[in-house]
Structure formats: C-alpha cells, structure tokens
Design a protein around this motif. Sequence first.
Motif, mmCIF file in Angstrom:
data_model
loop_
_atom_site.group_PDB
_atom_site.id
_atom_site.type_symbol
_atom_site.label_atom_id
_atom_site.label_comp_id
_atom_site.label_asym_id
_atom_site.label_seq_id
_atom_site.Cartn_x
_atom_site.Cartn_y
_atom_site.Cartn_z
ATOM 1 N N SER A 141 0.849 -1.192 0.000
ATOM 2 C CA SER A 141 0.000 0.000 0.000
ATOM 3 C C SER A 141 0.882 1.238 0.000
ATOM 4 O O SER A 141 1.789 1.356 0.831
ATOM 5 C CB SER A 141 -0.920 0.017 1.231
ATOM 6 N N GLU A 142 0.621 2.167 -0.927
ATOM 7 C CA GLU A 142 1.409 3.394 -0.982
ATOM 8 C C GLU A 142 0.602 4.488 -1.668
ATOM 9 O O GLU A 142 0.025 4.279 -2.732
ATOM 10 C CB GLU A 142 2.723 3.173 -1.729
ATOM 11 N N GLN A 143 0.513 5.668 -1.020
ATOM 12 C CA GLN A 143 -0.068 6.883 -1.603
ATOM 13 C C GLN A 143 -1.459 6.647 -2.188
ATOM 14 O O GLN A 143 -1.750 6.981 -3.329
ATOM 15 C CB GLN A 143 0.855 7.446 -2.683
ATOM 16 N N GLY A 144 -2.345 6.042 -1.386
ATOM 17 C CA GLY A 144 -3.722 5.859 -1.816
ATOM 18 C C GLY A 144 -3.927 4.744 -2.809
ATOM 19 O O GLY A 144 -5.014 4.635 -3.384
ATOM 20 N N GLU A 145 -2.926 3.901 -3.057
ATOM 21 C CA GLU A 145 -3.043 2.790 -3.985
ATOM 22 C C GLU A 145 -2.588 1.507 -3.312
ATOM 23 O O GLU A 145 -1.822 1.530 -2.357
ATOM 24 C CB GLU A 145 -2.184 3.018 -5.234
ATOM 25 N N ARG A 205 -2.211 -2.186 -10.235
ATOM 26 C CA ARG A 205 -2.410 -1.008 -9.377
ATOM 27 C C ARG A 205 -3.904 -0.728 -9.247
ATOM 28 O O ARG A 205 -4.600 -0.589 -10.261
ATOM 29 C CB ARG A 205 -1.722 0.226 -9.960
ATOM 30 N N PRO A 220 -6.893 1.652 -6.848
ATOM 31 C CA PRO A 220 -7.103 2.652 -5.786
ATOM 32 C C PRO A 220 -7.671 2.002 -4.537
ATOM 33 O O PRO A 220 -8.476 1.074 -4.620
ATOM 34 C CB PRO A 220 -8.115 3.634 -6.414
#
Length: 627
Positions: free
Chosen positions: A527-531, A596, A598
């Motif tokens: 999980s990173e930056q809303g993704e 990827r 969201p």
Amino acid sequence: MSQSRADLPAASPGGSRRSTERAGSAKVPHTFRRDSRLFLSIALLLILFLNTVTLLLFRAAVDWGSQQTERHAAEILRRLSLSSGEVADSLERVALEPDVLFVALYDSDGRKLRGVERVMEPPGSLPIQKPLPGRSRTEWRTKPDLLLAAMSGSKGIFAVALDAGTGAALRTDARIASVLIPLASAVFVVLSWLYLRSLLAPYERLLATAESAPGGPVPPPDQDERGFLIARFEATIAALSDKERELARLARAEKERADDLEIAARTLARNLPTGLLSVDRDGTIVELNEAGREILKSEGEGKGESFEKLLAGALDFRNAVAAALAKREAVTRKEIHWDSGDGERVVGVTVTPASGADGRFLGVLALFSDLSEVRRLEARVALARHLADLGEVSAGAAHEFRNSAAAIGGFADLALRHPERAAEHLRSIRREAEELARVTSDFLLFARPQEFVPQRVSLDSVAEESVAETERAFPSVAVARSGDFPDVSGSPVLLRRAVSNLLRNAAEATPPPRHGEPDAITLGGVSEQGEVLVRIGDRGPGVETSAREKIFLPFFSTKPSGAGFGLAIVTRIAELHGGTVEVASRSGGGSVFTLRLPVGGPPGQGPILDSSRRSALDPRAEPPASS
C-alpha cells in the motif's frame, strides 16, 4: 521657552539648501533630558535616605526593647542570687511576675534542682550555655518566642525564661526589613533608570528625527529642545497641508484614470467570449457579461440580484460561488452538469476570490464556458475509438472462431471415418468447444459489457482464493504470499479473475523444474499513496522490452497455444476499477506484473471511471483463459 512659528526666521527658496545644512549641523541643547535625569536622581536619593533613616530608627527601637527585656531578666537573676531565704520561696516570688514563663535552679553540672512552672515546664538540663561565675548570659529563642537568661551564684545556676511579647515579632520584622529594604531600594533604582530610558527613548528619537529633517527652522542658541520640537511640528503641519493639496490633485487625476480603466474593463467584459460573473462580498451580482447571459439563459442583466437566484437551476455552480464567498478559496477548472431545459449542459467553471490593493475582500469572479459540444465531440471520438477496438477484437475473434470451427469439423470427419476412435475425437471436439466458449466470454468483455455495482472487496480473500485455484490447476506450484492486501471498491468476481489470470500466466511461464522453488511464483501486496499494488512474480524467460506494450493487446500472445486474451482481460478489469497493469523485469530472472488499484472507500463507493469505461463484465462470466 518655546517660540511661535511667526517668530521663526523664514527660509527663502534659494537658501533652502543652506538652511537644511544649518539645521542638520545645529545641535539643540538637551535641557529637558538633563533636567529629567537630575530630577530622578534627586528623588531617588531622597527616597533612599528616608528608607535608610527609617530602617535605622526601627532597628534602634527594636534593640532598645530587647535590651530592656535583657536588663529585666538580669535583675531577676540578681535578686535570686542575692536572696537569703529559701530557694523555693524565691523562685515562687519570681514566678509571680507576669512575663516569667518558668524559673529554675540548676547545679554546676547543669542538672535541674528546683523549678517553678508558670506557662511552660523548665527543662531537665540547663537550656542555655553555662555562664561564667558572677556573670549572666542571655539568649533569644523562637518557636516559641522567649528570652532565656542564666546566672551563676553560690547556690547554683539560676535560669529564667521571659515572654518576648510583641518585641519578638518586631525583632523578626527588623531582620526581614534589614534585607528587603536595601534590596527593594536597589531594584527601585534600577527600574527607575530603565523606565526613564524607555520614557525618553521616543522623545530622543523624535528629537533626532526633527534635527535631521531637511528644510526645517534653525534653532536659535537660547532655545531648548521643547521649543524646537514645537516649531518643527508646526512647520511639518504646514508642509503636510501642502502635500495634502498635492495628493488631492493626484487623486483626482487617478480617479479619472480609473474611470477610463473601468470603461475599458466593461468593454472587454462585454465582448469576452467566455462568461464572466462578478459577485460582491454580500452575494450581489455586480457584472454579468453577454456571453454569460447566453450560457445561463438569463433574460435580464442580473445586476443587483442575488447570485443564488440567477444560479437556481445550476446547483453545483451556485455551491462553488457560495464556497468561494464563505471560505475565500479558489475553485479552478471544475465541470458542472445541469439540465437547462434543452438538454444536459456541461459548463467549465473557475471561481476566484477578489481582493483590493489593501487586502480587503471584495467578492468573487467566476469565469465559465459551455463545454457541452466539446464533451459530445469527445464522446463521439471515444465511441469511434471503442468501435475501432471492437473491430480489431472482432477480427481476432472471427479468426479464432474459424480455427475452432475447422478443428471441430476435422475431428467430426475423423469420428465418422473411424468410429472406433470416436470417443477420442469427441473429447477433442469438446476441448475445442470449451476454448471457443472462453474466447466468446472474453469477447463479451469488449463487445457487450454489463454494469456492476461497486462494493467493498477484501483483496486478502481474493488473493487466497486465486492462490488456491492456481495451486489446484498446477499441483506442483506453491505460491509464496507476502505483504498487505487492504480493501478496495469494485467487483470481487472480476478482481479474482484478474489475479487468477496473472497467477496462471506466471505458472505457465515458469519452467516445471522450478515450480518447487520457494520463491518461484510470488504474490505480494503493498500500500502506498492511496493505492494498493498487487505484484505477481515468476521465474520465466521474461518479457522483451519491445513486447511489453503489445502483450496487453487482444490476441497478442508469445505462447504457441495462447489465445492472447488473458492479459487483455486483466487490463480491461484494471481500467474498470480505475487502475493499471504494468510489467517489469524481476531480480534473479523472470517478470513481475503489477496490478495497481485505488484503495477502497466506504461500501457503495466505486472508482471514478471514464465515460467510455463505466460498465464491466457479467460476474457470471466463464473461468479465466490464459494468454
């Protein structure tokens, strides 16, 4: 000592520079500051003198009272040592005096022989240091406040305790006053000088500014700084009056220029092809140009009306203007939709707070343009692109259908010619029919998608089910899972199909001898930056750089028996969920496919999809097909 303006010498225009030089070089006597410091010094000295005298007199009075009490104690002890009667009677007579607390007789070793208690009991041993023969010794005690006195005589050592009375409190006050009064005097002197400096600092700054100001009056030799400041102040007032008249003239000229600019601005706003709406801080319309009236279908000019009435039909537009008025924050490049009566309208809006040169909030400016035709043209272009893709997919599907139909026909002919092998040929026909069904199911993704309602999907469950399905299809494979798999918004069936396709491809790409390696096929979540990134790794030959864009196209496959729909389906599912699919080389050999997506919000909130991609597959679609 001050001098009026009429008495000051006038400076001619030709000699203004010489007057300025004389004003800058002449120094005004600093009598006011000198007098202030002298007055403060004398006042401080007088206060310190009075404090010192008062403290000395107070201490002298306290010492006199203490000496009187000590003399009384010595007199009592003298009478006791000279008494010829019984010691007990003498002690009793002394104890009758009102200020005596106790009286006692001690031997030469300090042990109590006799004692008479009046207020407090005499201690068992001598409470004071042993006095010299024929001498008396006194000692002041606190808690309780009393005076101890002792004298050596022929009968022993007599000791008496006298009540200190009010003298004890005065002795304490004298000690405290001896410390506090000098300390307070020193602090008072320091604070007074500091206050005088802070008091004179603005005055000195004002005087220095007045001395260095050009064009002012020259101070006469007998004038102090107070008269000089008054004269300079009067001259400054006269100069300010002249400046005020000059500023009034400039203001009139600037107003005329502003009127010209306003006329030019109104002309520009009237001919601007984009809608312009100006609203003051109270929400009243100041300006609405002709293009804006045409876009909003407004019959009147709108000036003086409330913007809420003008934008009653365009709720999003009205809310954007209201938010800019309330929060004073800009709203840029926002598209709003509303039904204007002749169809749905799409308007691009930018709302900006307006402030004056002094920072005052004046209102908001809104620029807007009709994008309905642009969006309809974009929709037609998207439709044409989709039809082109559909044509390409249809051509590939027709090719696959033709190959499968030819294979089925061939196996049917063989079954008719060789009835003894009909079962084998029927199994081949069934295998081709299943392949044809999978191609048909995949083709429906591009040709006839159906809508689905996004829901909260547990990627952890999707990963677990996809791993189990892969390991059932490939018994020799053990998928290594790692990382986090948070919830997303979408379709669990479609996401499971995408992950299963990627795992199946990884298993088929990895050589069978390497299936048993612990990290041959991996499934990781990050999980990173809303993704959330779902990564599937294999130990296959890898994907060439030139083919990394083509492998996601329909009917492109690097496998001899592949239909070329597996990765195309994964790409389509990723797009429907607002995500992407990527491929990269894996350290140690092989490839890593990254899906990827969201991160999901509350249930019922799906990703924002493009208008041409707002539908998805039927959840009842066939199992995934490999590429």
